[in-house]
Scaffold this motif. Structure first.
Motif, PDB file in Angstrom:
ATOM      1  N   TYR A  24       0.845  -1.194   0.000  1.00  0.00           N
ATOM      2  CA  TYR A  24       0.000   0.000   0.000  1.00  0.00           C
ATOM      3  C   TYR A  24       0.880   1.243   0.000  1.00  0.00           C
ATOM      4  O   TYR A  24       1.880   1.294   0.713  1.00  0.00           O
ATOM      5  CB  TYR A  24      -0.915  -0.004   1.222  1.00  0.00           C
ATOM      6  CG  TYR A  24      -1.955  -1.099   1.164  1.00  0.00           C
ATOM      7  CD1 TYR A  24      -3.157  -0.903   0.488  1.00  0.00           C
ATOM      8  CD2 TYR A  24      -1.712  -2.343   1.738  1.00  0.00           C
ATOM      9  CE1 TYR A  24      -4.105  -1.918   0.406  1.00  0.00           C
ATOM     10  CE2 TYR A  24      -2.650  -3.362   1.662  1.00  0.00           C
ATOM     11  CZ  TYR A  24      -3.846  -3.141   0.998  1.00  0.00           C
ATOM     12  OH  TYR A  24      -4.779  -4.145   0.905  1.00  0.00           O
ATOM     13  N   GLU A  69      -4.946  -0.614  -7.554  1.00  0.00           N
ATOM     14  CA  GLU A  69      -6.326  -0.290  -7.179  1.00  0.00           C
ATOM     15  C   GLU A  69      -6.339   0.871  -6.192  1.00  0.00           C
ATOM     16  O   GLU A  69      -5.546   0.883  -5.238  1.00  0.00           O
ATOM     17  CB  GLU A  69      -6.975  -1.521  -6.524  1.00  0.00           C
ATOM     18  CG  GLU A  69      -8.414  -1.311  -6.096  1.00  0.00           C
ATOM     19  CD  GLU A  69      -8.994  -2.557  -5.429  1.00  0.00           C
ATOM     20  OE1 GLU A  69      -8.212  -3.344  -4.856  1.00  0.00           O
ATOM     21  OE2 GLU A  69     -10.216  -2.731  -5.478  1.00  0.00           O
ATOM     22  N   VAL A  71      -7.576   2.614  -3.111  1.00  0.00           N
ATOM     23  CA  VAL A  71      -8.241   2.162  -1.879  1.00  0.00           C
ATOM     24  C   VAL A  71      -8.451   3.343  -0.927  1.00  0.00           C
ATOM     25  O   VAL A  71      -8.490   3.174   0.294  1.00  0.00           O
ATOM     26  CB  VAL A  71      -7.433   1.033  -1.194  1.00  0.00           C
ATOM     27  CG1 VAL A  71      -7.407  -0.216  -2.071  1.00  0.00           C
ATOM     28  CG2 VAL A  71      -6.014   1.486  -0.867  1.00  0.00           C
ATOM     29  N   SER A 124      -3.118   3.736  -2.621  1.00  0.00           N
ATOM     30  CA  SER A 124      -3.306   2.711  -3.647  1.00  0.00           C
ATOM     31  C   SER A 124      -2.688   1.389  -3.209  1.00  0.00           C
ATOM     32  O   SER A 124      -1.701   1.357  -2.464  1.00  0.00           O
ATOM     33  CB  SER A 124      -2.654   3.143  -4.965  1.00  0.00           C
ATOM     34  OG  SER A 124      -3.363   4.231  -5.524  1.00  0.00           O
TER      35      SER A 124
ATOM     36  N   GLU B  42      -7.203  -5.695   4.594  1.00  0.00           N
ATOM     37  CA  GLU B  42      -6.176  -5.326   3.604  1.00  0.00           C
ATOM     38  C   GLU B  42      -4.981  -6.279   3.666  1.00  0.00           C
ATOM     39  O   GLU B  42      -4.386  -6.614   2.639  1.00  0.00           O
ATOM     40  CB  GLU B  42      -5.745  -3.876   3.821  1.00  0.00           C
ATOM     41  CG  GLU B  42      -6.831  -2.887   3.415  1.00  0.00           C
ATOM     42  CD  GLU B  42      -6.492  -1.440   3.730  1.00  0.00           C
ATOM     43  OE1 GLU B  42      -6.997  -0.548   3.039  1.00  0.00           O
ATOM     44  OE2 GLU B  42      -5.721  -1.197   4.692  1.00  0.00           O
TER      45      GLU B  42
END
Lengths: 130, 126
Positions: A24, A69, A71, A124, B42
């Motif tokens: 991330y 993606e 997020v 992302s 996540e």
């Protein structure tokens, strides 16, 4: 930026061929003006990256981005929940963390939320392969 | 990134780490030792994309106290190497079974080439 590039180069070196690197990344929203990018850099984490530069850096070291993606919505939810919890626990946090640390963390969370709500900070999920 | 070392050393001192756990409980209903913003969901998404077998070795770059690498390695049943600079965070990371904690900077990893089956990072490159 140079340090980020050197970290990615090292990741590329130690990763087996064909294998994934995933994570991330908080970054400045693509397509913003220079002024908004400067504001995002003020509101976001220290040394927050310019639009799309993580993917650019990833490709620069020879990794191939295979999935990406946005997020940000989930990021905002988490960030707001953590900020709310800090307010709820303020008295005990000030005792354990100290006033200076508490205030700094509160300021950072508020700034992050501000940047997300202004549409200039994003998070992302990016997967690349060697 | 290097300039933040002092901040992260202080962030992971025992009292602040305990406070962080309580913040997580209130905010997210559980405490896993978040370093930043990566939730359990996540972390599980990361695991799905890392294609790990039980024989694999996963590298967590900028691991802090071990999250999310510890969760992913438990899910996959693989080995984990956690790399970061703050000593106190690494002390927590290495309490996880199957975890080796290594103090190093990301720009100078003390490993041979082609050593790892996958790499994970969470809010390290921001």
């Amino acid at each position: 930026m140079l340090e980020k590039l050197s970290v990615l180069r090292e990741c590329d070196r130690v990763l087996k061929r064909g294998r994934p690197i995933a994570g991330y990344v908080i970054h400045i929203a693509p397509g913003v003006t220079k002024a908004k990018a400067r504001r995002a850099a003020e509101l976001g984490p220290s040394d927050v990256m310019a639009p799309a530069s993580f993917e650019t850096l990833t490709q620069a070291v020879g990794l191939t981005v295979v999935f990406s993606e946005d997020v940000t919505a989930a990021f905002r939810t988490t960030c707001a929940a953590l900020a709310d919890a800090r307010r709820t626990l303020e008295d005990e946090l000030r005792l354990e963390e100290g006033d200076e640390f508490y205030e700094e963390e509160r300021r950072k969370k508020q700034s992050m939320l501000q940047g997300i709500d202004e549409g200039i900070l994003r998070r992302s999920f990016v997967v690349a392969r060697k | 990134m290097a300039d933040n070392c002092e901040f992260f050393e202080s962030k992971y001192d025992a009292a602040r780490a305990r406070a962080g756990r309580r913040i997580e409980e209130v905010a997210l209903g559980q405490s896993v030792g978040l370093n930043g913003y990566t939730t359990v969901v996540e972390a599980e998404t990361l695991c799905e994309h890392l294609d790990l077998e039980t024989t694999a070795t996963l590298l967590d770059v900028g691991s802090g106290q071990g999250w999310p690498g510890s969760h992913i390695s438990r899910m996959a049943g693989c080995r984990l190497v956690s790399v970061d600079v703050p000593w106190n965070a690494l002390q927590m990371a290495k309490t996880q079974p199957g975890t080796v904690a290594v103090r190093a900077r990301g720009g100078s990893l003390p490993f041979r080439g082609d050593s790892f089956d996958a790499i994970v990072h969470a809010d390290v490159f921001c």
